[in-house]
Design an enzyme around this catalytic site. Structure first.
Site, PDB file in Angstrom:
ATOM      1  CB  SER A 133     -66.277  12.166  21.228  1.00  0.00           C
ATOM      2  OG  SER A 133     -67.306  11.554  20.971  1.00  0.00           O
ATOM      3  CE1 TYR A 179     -67.066  14.425  26.532  1.00  0.00           C
ATOM      4  CE2 TYR A 179     -68.091  13.398  24.798  1.00  0.00           C
ATOM      5  CZ  TYR A 179     -67.528  13.560  25.287  1.00  0.00           C
ATOM      6  OH  TYR A 179     -65.971  12.867  24.431  1.00  0.00           O
TER       7      TYR A 179
END
Length: 280
Positions: free
Chosen positions: A134, A147
């Site tokens: 990501s 995260y």
């Protein structure tokens, strides 16, 4: 790459995983689509995917899935590590149990699946592992714990794994999407403060939430679809000489450059401007 190599894709219940399984099946690969529950994978079955239950936090579940593919194809030819769990908040508040759960899914499960498929890949001297990272693993957003921490870990793990297995004919690819408009965006885990406790970060979290809504609204510039990312994964898998990493979307390409140019102080100032934090 031979289209006879079987692909195993994790986290196919929605979003990038679902789109990737469809893209690989349409490209001619025998594709095994997995999720903790296969009830809602009918679209993938209709497209020719084989379905398997797979929970990346469960050792036995992971082993059974890999064994099922190997029993039919000899080895897993392509592993797409996409399964993920969201979660975030100010570091002071975020429960350690949530941190552990996010790492269990996003990091430990990914590592274990790599370990399970690599013996078969080595025996055949071929294989491809795609790890879905990501942009949050390149530039950490405020309230990004845990995260973003896991996505930094995936980047590090991929860099370690790539040269380790290349002598065995195994390719390792990192795909790092920017903001993607998927159901996953709404799936970040929440947590409750102790009863009667004040939340000193309430205004900050509201600012972050408002920014996310603005960034992911319909028509917002620079927001990817799951199909955008799946197309990149399919191209990388079929490339004769794939790149080590694919940064997908303007956010993933430009934010790290801005971070380097601005330095720590400049970047923090930009974050304060984008995400107001009125302290009471």
């Amino acid at each position: 790459m031979s289209r006879t190599q079987a692909a195993l894709v994790t986290g196919c219940s929605s979003g990038i995983g679902r789109a990737t399984a469809l893209a690989l099946a349409r490209a001619g690969f025998p594709t095994w689509a997995t999720a903790r529950r296969t009830d809602d994978l009918a679209e993938l079955a209709a497209a020719g995917c084989r379905l398997l239950p797979l929970d990346v936090t469960d050792e036995a579940s992971m082993a059974r899935a890999v064994q099922a593919v190997e029993a039919e194809h000899g080895s897993v030819g392509i592993l797409v590590n996409n399964a993920g769990r969201g979660g975030g908040g100010p570091v002071e508040e975020v429960p350690l149990d949530l941190v552990r759960k996010v790492f269990e899914t996003n990091v430990f499960g990914l590592v274990r699946l790599c370990q399970l498929v690599l013996p078969g890949m080595r025996a055949r001297r071929q294989g491809t592992i795609v790890n879905v990272g990501s942009a949050a693993g390149l530039v950490t957003p405020p309230t990004g714990c845990p995260y973003a921490m896991t996505k930094y870990a995936v980047e590090s793990l991929t860099d370690a794994l790539r040269p380790e297995v290349r002598p065995f004919g195994i390719r390792v690819i990192l795909v790092e999407p920017g903001a993607v408009r998927t159901r996953f965006m709404a799936a970040g885990e929440t947590y409750e403060l102790p009863e009667g406790g004040d939340d000193p970060y309430a205004a900050y979290k509201a600012s972050v939430a408002a920014m996310v809504v603005r960034a992911h609204r319909e028509g917002a510039r620079g927001v990817l679809t799951a199909e955008d990312v799946a197309d990149v994964i399919a191209r990388a898998v079929t490339a004769r000489r794939p790149r080590a990493r694919y940064r997908v979307g303007a956010q993933a390409r430009l934010a790290p450059r801005a971070r380097r140019l601005l330095g720590d102080g400049g970047w923090d100032a930009l974050m304060r401007r984008l995400i107001p934090f009125p302290v009471q």
